[in-house]
Design a protein around this motif. Structure first.
Motif, PDB file in Angstrom:
ATOM      1  N   ILE A  36     -24.355  13.595  -9.932  1.00 41.48           N
ATOM      2  CA  ILE A  36     -25.399  12.904 -10.693  1.00 41.48           C
ATOM      3  C   ILE A  36     -26.082  11.891  -9.791  1.00 41.48           C
ATOM      4  O   ILE A  36     -25.445  10.995  -9.247  1.00 41.48           O
ATOM      5  CB  ILE A  36     -24.804  12.202 -11.930  1.00 41.48           C
ATOM      6  CG1 ILE A  36     -24.006  13.191 -12.782  1.00 41.48           C
ATOM      7  CG2 ILE A  36     -25.910  11.567 -12.767  1.00 41.48           C
ATOM      8  CD1 ILE A  36     -23.214  12.544 -13.900  1.00 41.48           C
ATOM      9  N   CYS A  37     -27.405  12.045  -9.637  1.00 42.72           N
ATOM     10  CA  CYS A  37     -28.189  11.198  -8.727  1.00 42.72           C
ATOM     11  C   CYS A  37     -29.259  10.451  -9.523  1.00 42.72           C
ATOM     12  O   CYS A  37     -29.963  11.079 -10.320  1.00 42.72           O
ATOM     13  CB  CYS A  37     -28.888  12.043  -7.664  1.00 42.72           C
ATOM     14  SG  CYS A  37     -27.855  13.317  -6.915  1.00 42.72           S
ATOM     15  N   ASP A  38     -29.402   9.162  -9.274  1.00 41.04           N
ATOM     16  CA  ASP A  38     -30.441   8.442 -10.016  1.00 41.04           C
ATOM     17  C   ASP A  38     -31.820   8.558  -9.364  1.00 41.04           C
ATOM     18  O   ASP A  38     -32.804   8.074  -9.914  1.00 41.04           O
ATOM     19  CB  ASP A  38     -30.049   6.977 -10.228  1.00 41.04           C
ATOM     20  CG  ASP A  38     -29.936   6.185  -8.938  1.00 41.04           C
ATOM     21  OD1 ASP A  38     -30.157   6.760  -7.860  1.00 41.04           O
ATOM     22  OD2 ASP A  38     -29.618   4.980  -9.015  1.00 41.04           O
ATOM     23  N   HIS A  79     -27.751  16.894 -11.025  1.00 32.41           N
ATOM     24  CA  HIS A  79     -28.607  16.234 -12.013  1.00 32.41           C
ATOM     25  C   HIS A  79     -29.397  15.138 -11.295  1.00 32.41           C
ATOM     26  O   HIS A  79     -28.852  14.078 -10.980  1.00 32.41           O
ATOM     27  CB  HIS A  79     -27.766  15.639 -13.145  1.00 32.41           C
ATOM     28  CG  HIS A  79     -26.981  16.651 -13.911  1.00 32.41           C
ATOM     29  ND1 HIS A  79     -27.495  17.337 -14.994  1.00 32.41           N
ATOM     30  CD2 HIS A  79     -25.725  17.126 -13.727  1.00 32.41           C
ATOM     31  CE1 HIS A  79     -26.585  18.179 -15.466  1.00 32.41           C
ATOM     32  NE2 HIS A  79     -25.503  18.063 -14.711  1.00 32.41           N
ATOM     33  N   LEU A  80     -30.670  15.406 -11.017  1.00 28.78           N
ATOM     34  CA  LEU A  80     -31.523  14.464 -10.310  1.00 28.78           C
ATOM     35  C   LEU A  80     -32.254  13.566 -11.299  1.00 28.78           C
ATOM     36  O   LEU A  80     -32.565  13.968 -12.420  1.00 28.78           O
ATOM     37  CB  LEU A  80     -32.539  15.211  -9.450  1.00 28.78           C
ATOM     38  CG  LEU A  80     -31.978  16.092  -8.325  1.00 28.78           C
ATOM     39  CD1 LEU A  80     -33.107  16.838  -7.624  1.00 28.78           C
ATOM     40  CD2 LEU A  80     -31.184  15.270  -7.326  1.00 28.78           C
ATOM     41  N   GLY A  81     -32.542  12.341 -10.859  1.00 30.04           N
ATOM     42  CA  GLY A  81     -33.275  11.407 -11.707  1.00 30.04           C
ATOM     43  C   GLY A  81     -32.513  10.984 -12.943  1.00 30.04           C
ATOM     44  O   GLY A  81     -33.127  10.611 -13.949  1.00 30.04           O
ATOM     45  N   GLN A  82     -31.196  11.019 -12.877  1.00 29.86           N
ATOM     46  CA  GLN A  82     -30.352  10.668 -14.027  1.00 29.86           C
ATOM     47  C   GLN A  82     -29.448   9.496 -13.640  1.00 29.86           C
ATOM     48  O   GLN A  82     -28.773   9.535 -12.608  1.00 29.86           O
ATOM     49  CB  GLN A  82     -29.490  11.854 -14.443  1.00 29.86           C
ATOM     50  CG  GLN A  82     -30.269  13.096 -14.851  1.00 29.86           C
ATOM     51  CD  GLN A  82     -30.982  12.906 -16.179  1.00 29.86           C
ATOM     52  OE1 GLN A  82     -30.408  12.407 -17.140  1.00 29.86           O
ATOM     53  NE2 GLN A  82     -32.240  13.313 -16.224  1.00 29.86           N
ATOM     54  N   THR A  83     -29.419   8.475 -14.453  1.00 30.82           N
ATOM     55  CA  THR A  83     -28.613   7.289 -14.182  1.00 30.82           C
ATOM     56  C   THR A  83     -27.376   7.286 -15.069  1.00 30.82           C
ATOM     57  O   THR A  83     -27.482   7.455 -16.286  1.00 30.82           O
ATOM     58  CB  THR A  83     -29.427   6.009 -14.435  1.00 30.82           C
ATOM     59  OG1 THR A  83     -30.567   6.005 -13.589  1.00 30.82           O
ATOM     60  CG2 THR A  83     -28.586   4.766 -14.176  1.00 30.82           C
ATOM     61  N   VAL A  84     -26.224   7.103 -14.460  1.00 32.58           N
ATOM     62  CA  VAL A  84     -24.995   6.945 -15.237  1.00 32.58           C
ATOM     63  C   VAL A  84     -24.971   5.529 -15.793  1.00 32.58           C
ATOM     64  O   VAL A  84     -25.069   4.550 -15.035  1.00 32.58           O
ATOM     65  CB  VAL A  84     -23.746   7.211 -14.372  1.00 32.58           C
ATOM     66  CG1 VAL A  84     -22.472   6.918 -15.152  1.00 32.58           C
ATOM     67  CG2 VAL A  84     -23.746   8.656 -13.884  1.00 32.58           C
TER      68      VAL A  84
END
Length: 421
Positions: A36-38, A79-84
């Motif tokens: 998961i990448c922000d 998952h690009l553009g996604q912030t945990v």
């Protein structure tokens, strides 16, 4: 439980996270791997952002860790553009994205990196105030330096650390006017000390960079929302069309902190505290890269290392540890820098007050030398400047921890390899 039934989640799309995912597959893990990448860009390496890419000598695609197709080919759920936004340790889930999507994990790796420290002065909201940490920052700054060079514009840089100096070198190569504001008496003062910091000051001054040592920025002055000048606490005003804040980076620990994980104190870098296997205070959660403060067996202390090699090596080490391998992560810290015609490599760890002598081997005036930071005859760190193919030997000197003859260490005619016991 067999691998195929397990899910490993990696939070963070930098080099550490991407290399951890690669290593899991290389080691034969057959379960789910969720990365998961922000950022919306695929995982990339950061050194080119202040070096080759910023200078226009490397193409944009060269910064990426893997080709975009690699992730699907290796069954990595990217998952690009996604912030945990949260970790639920009891339920072993992470929550991410605007809709609060949940992913359950058996093992979790935090590779959230660091973020630029912000200037806390008036004027930071003006157009023309920059940071350099992400690919988007580098793209913007590259355009800025091109324009400044074309128009004889002025760039003021707050901070004479590695990023500040590398951008100063790039800006001068574009033809921009550069002023660097640094509260310490030399560049890199806390890393290299005054003797070696002076070498970098002289290098940049020879290329037209102006330094203002012993002062801080107090205000960025603008008109109609655009930067016009930068003021320092000695009352001076410096012309500026753009300002770069290069005052260091802070580990991104808020996610770990909210989850109740142990955080190292400021004296040890303030990152997520991990042991020699890169495990956090939760045995199913690991951390690697810039965010991790790890117990280093060689130096007998907790370290947080922000450099490329730590991400390159730490991500794979964390992946193997997640798989149950018995390991101790004790790589000698390493980083490199390129500025004008000077190339350097630094190995080791020698914070202020830890050494009693700096030994120079070679000609510092010609910027062709190796510097060693020594404590009671033992080499703690070494930096080779325009001298190559010595890093392995320097690291062996550090790793053995044996006393060496400092006169022989300083003598270029004595083979360096002969000093390794």
């Amino acid at each position: 439980m067999v691998d195929a039934d397990q899910t490993f989640v990696i939070v963070g799309g930098g080099l550490a996270g991407a290399k951890a995912a690669e290593t899991l597959r290389a080691e034969g893990f057959t379960g789910r791997v969720i990365l998961i990448c922000d950022e919306r860009d695929h995982p990339y390496e950061r050194p080119p952002l202040s070096k080759g890419y910023l200078l226009g000598k490397e193409e944009r695609d060269s910064v990426f860790v893997h080709e975009p197709a690699w992730y699907a080919q290796n069954d990595i759920e990217l998952h690009l553009g996604q912030t945990v936004v949260a970790i639920d340790r009891a339920a072993k889930t992470v929550h991410y994205g605007d809709d609060g999507t949940r992913a359950r994990y058996d093992k979790l790796l935090l590779a959230t990196g660091a973020e630029p420290r912000r200037l806390d002065i008036p004027g930071t909201g003006l157009v023309g105030v920059h940071h350099l940490r992400r690919l988007a920052h580098a793209e913007r700054l590259k355009g800025v330096l091109t324009s400044l060079g074309r128009d004889n514009g002025h760039l003021v840089i707050a901070g004479a650390g590695w990023i500040g100096l590398e951008v100063a070198a790039a800006a001068r190569e574009y033809g921009a006017e550069v002023t660097v504001v640094e509260p310490e008496p030399t560049p890199l003062h806390g890393v290299l000390g005054p003797e070696l910091g002076a070498v970098f000051a002289e290098l940049h001054q020879a290329h037209g960079v102006r330094f203002r040592f012993g002062v801080r920025l107090t205000e960025i002055v603008g008109q109609d929302g655009v930067v016009l000048a930068a003021r320092t606490d000695d009352g001076e005003e410096h012309p500026a069309h753009d300002v770069l804040a290069a005052i260091g980076a802070a580990p991104r620990v808020s996610l770990a902190q909210a989850a109740g994980l142990e955080i190292a104190d400021r004296a040890h870098g303030g990152g997520v505290a991990v042991d020699e296997r890169l495990r956090t205070s939760d045995p199913d959660i690991y951390a690697a890269g810039d965010v991790a403060s790890f117990q280093h067996a060689l130096f007998g202390s907790r370290l947080r290392v922000e450099h490329w090699a730590n991400a390159l090596n730490g991500g794979p080490a964390a992946a193997r540890s997640m798989l149950g391998h018995d390991l101790t992560y004790d790589r000698v810290p390493y980083f490199f820098s390129d500025q004008y015609d000077l190339g350097m490599e630094y190995s080791g760890w020698a914070p202020p007050g830890s050494y009693d002598q700096v030994v120079i081997r070679g000609d510092a005036a010609k910027r062709e030398f190796i510097a060693f930071w020594v404590k009671e005859g033992r080499v703690l760190a070494g930096m080779n400047v325009n001298v190559w193919d010595v890093t392995d030997t320097v690291q062996q000197l550090i790793r053995t921890g044996n006393q060496v003859d400092t006169e022989a260490l300083a003598d270029p005619h004595v083979p360096l390899t002969g000093l390794v016991a």
